[in-house]
Write a protein that holds these residues in place. Structure first.
Motif, PDB file in Angstrom:
ATOM      1  N   ASN A   8       0.827  -1.216   0.000  1.00  0.00           N
ATOM      2  CA  ASN A   8       0.000   0.000   0.000  1.00  0.00           C
ATOM      3  C   ASN A   8       0.858   1.261   0.000  1.00  0.00           C
ATOM      4  N   ILE A   9       1.948   1.246   0.757  1.00  0.00           N
ATOM      5  CA  ILE A   9       2.876   2.385   0.759  1.00  0.00           C
ATOM      6  C   ILE A   9       3.440   2.602  -0.644  1.00  0.00           C
ATOM      7  N   LEU A  10       3.811   1.511  -1.302  1.00  0.00           N
ATOM      8  CA  LEU A  10       4.425   1.606  -2.626  1.00  0.00           C
ATOM      9  C   LEU A  10       3.418   2.032  -3.697  1.00  0.00           C
ATOM     10  N   LYS A  11       2.197   1.535  -3.593  1.00  0.00           N
ATOM     11  CA  LYS A  11       1.185   1.810  -4.618  1.00  0.00           C
ATOM     12  C   LYS A  11       0.571   3.197  -4.470  1.00  0.00           C
ATOM     13  N   ASN A  12       0.502   3.691  -3.242  1.00  0.00           N
ATOM     14  CA  ASN A  12      -0.189   4.960  -2.994  1.00  0.00           C
ATOM     15  C   ASN A  12       0.728   6.178  -2.953  1.00  0.00           C
ATOM     16  N   ASN A  13       2.017   5.974  -3.188  1.00  0.00           N
ATOM     17  CA  ASN A  13       2.980   7.076  -3.164  1.00  0.00           C
ATOM     18  C   ASN A  13       3.939   6.937  -4.341  1.00  0.00           C
ATOM     19  N   GLU A  14       4.385   8.065  -4.844  1.00  0.00           N
ATOM     20  CA  GLU A  14       5.230   8.058  -6.029  1.00  0.00           C
ATOM     21  C   GLU A  14       6.702   8.019  -5.638  1.00  0.00           C
ATOM     22  N   TYR A  15       7.180   6.801  -5.361  1.00  0.00           N
ATOM     23  CA  TYR A  15       8.583   6.604  -5.025  1.00  0.00           C
ATOM     24  C   TYR A  15       9.326   6.071  -6.247  1.00  0.00           C
ATOM     25  N   TYR A  16      10.592   6.509  -6.381  1.00  0.00           N
ATOM     26  CA  TYR A  16      11.414   6.053  -7.493  1.00  0.00           C
ATOM     27  C   TYR A  16      12.595   5.227  -6.976  1.00  0.00           C
ATOM     28  N   ALA A  17      13.051   4.317  -7.837  1.00  0.00           N
ATOM     29  CA  ALA A  17      14.214   3.495  -7.510  1.00  0.00           C
ATOM     30  C   ALA A  17      15.454   3.966  -8.247  1.00  0.00           C
ATOM     31  N   HIS A  18      15.274   4.392  -9.507  1.00  0.00           N
ATOM     32  CA  HIS A  18      16.401   4.812 -10.336  1.00  0.00           C
ATOM     33  C   HIS A  18      15.993   5.926 -11.289  1.00  0.00           C
ATOM     34  N   ILE A  19      16.991   6.713 -11.672  1.00  0.00           N
ATOM     35  CA  ILE A  19      16.814   7.644 -12.781  1.00  0.00           C
ATOM     36  C   ILE A  19      17.983   7.426 -13.737  1.00  0.00           C
ATOM     37  N   ASP A  20      17.771   7.686 -15.024  1.00  0.00           N
ATOM     38  CA  ASP A  20      18.848   7.452 -15.970  1.00  0.00           C
ATOM     39  C   ASP A  20      19.888   8.577 -15.906  1.00  0.00           C
ATOM     40  N   ASP A  21      20.957   8.426 -16.655  1.00  0.00           N
ATOM     41  CA  ASP A  21      22.078   9.368 -16.573  1.00  0.00           C
ATOM     42  C   ASP A  21      21.702  10.788 -16.989  1.00  0.00           C
ATOM     43  N   SER A  22      20.641  10.904 -17.797  1.00  0.00           N
ATOM     44  CA  SER A  22      20.214  12.238 -18.236  1.00  0.00           C
ATOM     45  C   SER A  22      19.125  12.818 -17.338  1.00  0.00           C
ATOM     46  N   ASP A  23      18.731  12.045 -16.304  1.00  0.00           N
ATOM     47  CA  ASP A  23      17.672  12.447 -15.363  1.00  0.00           C
ATOM     48  C   ASP A  23      16.313  12.610 -16.042  1.00  0.00           C
ATOM     49  N   SER A  24      16.152  12.020 -17.212  1.00  0.00           N
ATOM     50  CA  SER A  24      14.895  12.188 -17.945  1.00  0.00           C
ATOM     51  C   SER A  24      13.932  11.024 -17.774  1.00  0.00           C
ATOM     52  N   LYS A  25      14.444   9.878 -17.382  1.00  0.00           N
ATOM     53  CA  LYS A  25      13.606   8.690 -17.230  1.00  0.00           C
ATOM     54  C   LYS A  25      13.720   8.163 -15.811  1.00  0.00           C
ATOM     55  N   LYS A  26      12.574   7.903 -15.180  1.00  0.00           N
ATOM     56  CA  LYS A  26      12.564   7.420 -13.799  1.00  0.00           C
ATOM     57  C   LYS A  26      11.838   6.074 -13.716  1.00  0.00           C
ATOM     58  N   PRO A  90      12.852   9.737   2.579  1.00  0.00           N
ATOM     59  CA  PRO A  90      12.596  11.016   1.900  1.00  0.00           C
ATOM     60  C   PRO A  90      13.850  11.670   1.332  1.00  0.00           C
ATOM     61  N   ASN A  91      14.972  11.583   2.055  1.00  0.00           N
ATOM     62  CA  ASN A  91      16.206  12.193   1.566  1.00  0.00           C
ATOM     63  C   ASN A  91      16.733  11.499   0.314  1.00  0.00           C
ATOM     64  N   PHE A  92      16.570  10.188   0.262  1.00  0.00           N
ATOM     65  CA  PHE A  92      16.962   9.463  -0.950  1.00  0.00           C
ATOM     66  C   PHE A  92      16.118   9.945  -2.125  1.00  0.00           C
ATOM     67  N   GLN A  93      14.816  10.062  -1.893  1.00  0.00           N
ATOM     68  CA  GLN A  93      13.910  10.494  -2.954  1.00  0.00           C
ATOM     69  C   GLN A  93      14.220  11.920  -3.416  1.00  0.00           C
ATOM     70  N   ILE A  94      14.418  12.814  -2.469  1.00  0.00           N
ATOM     71  CA  ILE A  94      14.625  14.231  -2.797  1.00  0.00           C
ATOM     72  C   ILE A  94      15.983  14.481  -3.428  1.00  0.00           C
ATOM     73  N   HIS A  95      17.037  13.938  -2.823  1.00  0.00           N
ATOM     74  CA  HIS A  95      18.391  14.274  -3.255  1.00  0.00           C
ATOM     75  C   HIS A  95      18.915  13.382  -4.385  1.00  0.00           C
TER      76      HIS A  95
END
Length: 256
Positions: A8-26, A90-95
């Motif tokens: 439920n935490i994962l489905k109801n919130n927009e968390y990311y695991a990776h972004i590509d080198d250009s920061d354009s794809k998450k 949150p810090n992982f997500q933000i930074h």
């Protein structure tokens, strides 16, 4: 094997695991966890890992029931699947993920995620075992502690487990998960008591932890590679230099 609270935490919130080198794809965290399990299943099919894992589990104690063995194997799979749950930090997500949809929390002081993953894993599945009120499952708690150690080290070498629980006690937990009542001395007592009562074979436990550690690293890498390249890995044709290339990439540096 999925845990409702974590899903439920994962489905109801927009968390990311990776972004590509250009920061354009998450890549969403949920997608990464699903991909990681997919690659475990591919490895299992190729290497017949389940039978190997189950045999090691049985070797840790010759009185383990089939019911208890099944539950320990389920916890092994949970450790693979939820190895990156600490990326809800949150810090992982933000930074690191540049995610402006997540609010900063004063309580969280760094962006590391592996130790947080281990702490959430212990709390979630230890409580699940206790809530089941199944006496057969008491031994499973010991394996949960050991599996959490492999999770905590999946971005660094396996080291001595001696100070692991002390480090874990100091890890701060995001508000969205809720409070964790974690007492290191109580955990150490439980571990030592279970080891003594069940006469656990230490060599088999060591092998099981090392195997889990290796599987997490491998499945995590394959899942990340598929996201970054857009190509599913065929184990028959895979380039053996892929992992070394991955360690030198900007992505690897961003998640460590």
């Amino acid at each position: 094997m999925y845990n409702n609270k974590l899903q439920n935490i994962l489905k109801n919130n927009e968390y990311y695991a990776h972004i590509d080198d250009s920061d354009s794809k998450k890549e969403s965290l949920l997608s990464h966890l699903d991909l990681t399990l997919k690659y475990y299943n591919k490895l299992n099919k190729k290497k017949k890992l389940e039978s190997i894992i189950r045999n090691i589990i049985k070797n840790t104690n010759n009185t383990i029931s089939k019911e208890c063995e099944d539950k320990i194997y389920e916890m092994f799979l949970n450790a693979i699947y939820y190895h990156d749950i600490g990326k809800i930090n949150p810090n992982f997500q933000i930074h690191k993920m540049k995610n402006n949809k997540i609010k900063k929390e004063k309580n969280i002081i760094d962006s590391r995620h592996s130790m947080l993953s281990a702490k959430i894993y212990i709390d979630t599945f230890e409580n699940e075992i206790i809530s089941s009120k199944n006496k057969e499952y008491i031994l499973v708690i010991l394996f949960i502690y050991y599996f959490s150690f492999a999770i905590s080290r999946h971005h660094s070498p396996i080291e001595n487990i001696e100070f692991f629980l002390e480090d874990l006690e100091n890890v701060r937990v995001p508000e969205i998960y809720g409070n964790i009542d974690f007492n290191k001395d109580k955990k150490v007592y439980i571990i030592e008591r279970l080891k003594q009562d069940y006469k656990i074979d230490s060599i088999s436990i060591y092998i099981l932890i090392k195997l889990l550690y290796s599987i997490i690293i491998s499945a995590d890498y394959y899942a990340t590679y598929e996201f970054m390249s857009g190509k599913e890995i065929n184990f028959e044709d895979k380039n053996m230099d892929l992992f070394e290339n991955y360690k030198e990439s900007e992505l690897y540096k961003k998640i460590n």
